[in-house]
Design a protein around this motif. Structure first.
Motif, mmCIF file in Angstrom:
data_model
loop_
_atom_site.group_PDB
_atom_site.id
_atom_site.type_symbol
_atom_site.label_atom_id
_atom_site.label_comp_id
_atom_site.label_asym_id
_atom_site.label_seq_id
_atom_site.Cartn_x
_atom_site.Cartn_y
_atom_site.Cartn_z
ATOM 1 N N ARG A 82 -0.566 -1.528 3.319
ATOM 2 C CA ARG A 82 -1.546 -0.682 3.651
ATOM 3 C C ARG A 82 -1.323 1.009 3.518
ATOM 4 N N CYS A 214 -7.527 1.614 4.935
ATOM 5 C CA CYS A 214 -7.502 1.501 6.390
ATOM 6 C C CYS A 214 -7.734 2.601 7.145
ATOM 7 N N CYS A 230 -6.916 -0.419 14.940
ATOM 8 C CA CYS A 230 -7.065 -1.129 13.632
ATOM 9 C C CYS A 230 -6.519 -2.593 14.145
#
Length: 381
Positions: A82, A214, A230
C-alpha cells in the motif's frame, strides 16, 4: 456500549426457495451468491498454523494487540503493498476476529448512540447499517464521494468508505478519498475505510501486484492518521475466511481504547491464527496466484452474463459482477436463474433490488459450468 435492535434485511434464508429449485437441475446447483473462498489456503499459512499449535501464545492466553511477529508483518504488508509507513504515522494496530466483527462493532466501539449519524454508501455491505443500528445511531445513505451530501448534516460522527466496493466494484481515487478526509476532519467525524478488497484491483491488465489507494496513503491523509481507520482482511487475499484474521490500523488515539475494550471482552484472535496471519501477509506470491484465479473467473462470468442478455462489465475491483436484472427485479431474475441451477445474490440485500450480485468465489469448474448454462438458455424465459 449496548446493542439496540437491528432491522436491515440480510437474511440468506430468503434464497431457500430458489436453492430448492436450483438443486433440482440435472447437473446440480452452482452457487454464485455468498462470497466465501473455495480455493486452498496457502501452504505457508498452513505450515505456520501447525508450527504455532503449541507455542506460548496457543496454550496460554493470546495477546490482544497481536504478537510482535504479527505486528511487524502488518507493518511490512502496508509498506510493500500500500506504500504506507505505519511507523511514520504512529498508527495503532488492532487485530480483529475477522472483518465482520470489526465492521459490526465499529460504531459501538466508537461510543456512538442516539442522535449520532453514520454516513455510508447507498449501495453497500449490509453490516455497515446493522452495526450502526446495534449502536442505536442513525444511518445516512448517500454517495460518500459527494461530500456536500453529508458534510453539513448535523450529528455526523462517522463516515464509512468502501473501495473497492462490495458489491459494485467501484474504486475511489486518491483525490476523492482526500476530499472525504478533509470534510470529515472539518466536522470532527471519523473516517473508517473498509479496504478488504484492496489487492483485487482490475483496472490494469498486467499480472503484477497492484492495489487501490489507501486512506492512510500520504496523498490522501496528508501524513497524519488523525481521525482515520483502515480495515483489512486476509479472507480474500489468502482464502483465510475460516481463520478469522483481519485488522484495524489508524489513529492510535482511537485504536488504543479499542484494544483495551477488546481485551476486557475477550475479542482476541487465537494464537495459532495470529502466526498464520503473519505468514499470509508475507506470502505475496500466493496472493498473486489467487488474484490471477479471480481475474479469470470474473472475465468468464462477465462474458457468460453478456451472452445471456445482461449488460455486464468487468468491475474496477473486488470479486463480484454487479449487474442490472433483466426483468428489473432481482427476485424475478433469481427465480429464472435458479431454473438454470444458478444461485446469485439479490441486490436488495445491498440497497438496490433492481440488481444482482454474481460472485467469483466459486471453483473454476463451477464458473465454467455456469457460463455454459447461461449460453444455452435465456434466464428470464
Amino acid at each position: 456500549m449496548g446493542f439496540a435492535p437491528f432491522s436491515t434485511p440480510y437474511d440468506w434464508s430468503r434464497l431457500s426457495a430458489a436453492k430448492a429449485v436450483a438443486s433440482q437441475h440435472p447437473d446440480g446447483m452452482i452457487d454464485l451468491s455468498i462470497g466465501s473462498p473455495v480455493d486452498d489456503v496457502p501452504a505457508s499459512v498452513r505450515k505456520a498454523l501447525a508450527g504455532a499449535a503449541n507455542d506460548p501464545n496457543a496454550y496460554g492466553y493470546p495477546v490482544t494487540r497481536g504478537t510482535k511477529q504479527l505486528r511487524e508483518a502488518i507493518t511490512r504488508w502496508f509498506a510493500k503493498t500500500r506504500g504506507v509507513d505505519l511507523n511514520a504515522l504512529d498508527a495503532g494496530i488492532c487485530p480483529t476476529v475477522g472483518s465482520k466483527e470489526g465492521v459490526s462493532l465499529m460504531a459501538s466501539l466508537l461510543g456512538l448512540g442516539k442522535g449520532d449519524v453514520v454516513v455510508q454508501p447507498r449501495i453497500s455491505y449490509p453490516t455497515y447499517e446493522i452495526g450502526t443500528q446495534l449502536a442505536g445511531a442513525e444511518t445516512l445513505k448517500t454517495d460518500v464521494a459527494d461530500v456536500e451530501s453529508w458534510a453539513h448534516v448535523p450529528g455526523v460522527k462517522m463516515v464509512w468508505v468502501n473501495s473497492p466496493s462490495n458489491p459494485t466494484g467501484e474504486v475511489l481515487t486518491a483525490a476523492q478519498l482526500h476530499a472525504i478526509v478533509d470534510a470529515a476532519r472539518r466536522i470532527g467525524a471519523v473516517v473508517v475505510s473498509d479496504e478488504c478488497y484492496a489487492l483485487m484491483d482490475w483496472r490494469t491488465a498486467g499480472p503484477e501486484l497492484t492495489a487501490t489507494d489507501c486512506i492512510l496513503g500520504s496523498d490522501v491523509c496528508d501524513g497524519s492518521a488523525k481521525g482515520l481507520l483502515c480495515l483489512y482482511s486476509l479472507s480474500k487475499q489468502s482464502n483465510m475466511a475460516g481463520y478469522r484474521t483481519a485488522l484495524i490500523v489508524g489513529d492510535n488515539e482511537i485504536v488504543a481504547p479499542m484494544l483495551e475494550t477488546r481485551k476486557q471482552i475477550g475479542q482476541i484472535i487465537p494464537g495459532p491464527s495470529q502466526a498464520a496471519m503473519a505468514a499470509g501477509l508475507d506470502d505475496l506470491d500466493a496472493v498473486l496466484d489467487q488474484r490471477a484465479r479471480y481475474r479469470s473467473r470474473l472475465e468468464l462470468l462477465v462474458e457468460g452474463l453478456r451472452t445471456a442478455g445482461y449488460e455486464a462489465v468487468m468491475p474496477e475491483g473486488a470479486l463480484y459482477v454487479w449487474v442490472k436484472a433483466i426483468s428489473g427485479d432481482c427476485w424475478t431474475d433469481i427465480d429464472a436463474l435458479a431454473r438454470l441451477g444458478i444461485i446469485v445474490s439479490p441486490g436488495e440485500f445491498y440497497g438496490d433490488k433492481a440488481y444482482l450480485r454474481v460472485s467469483a468465489t466459486a471453483t473454476d469448474a463451477a464458473v465454467n459450468a455456469a457460463v455454459e448454462r447461461l449460453a444455452h438458455a435465456a434466464p428470464t424465459a
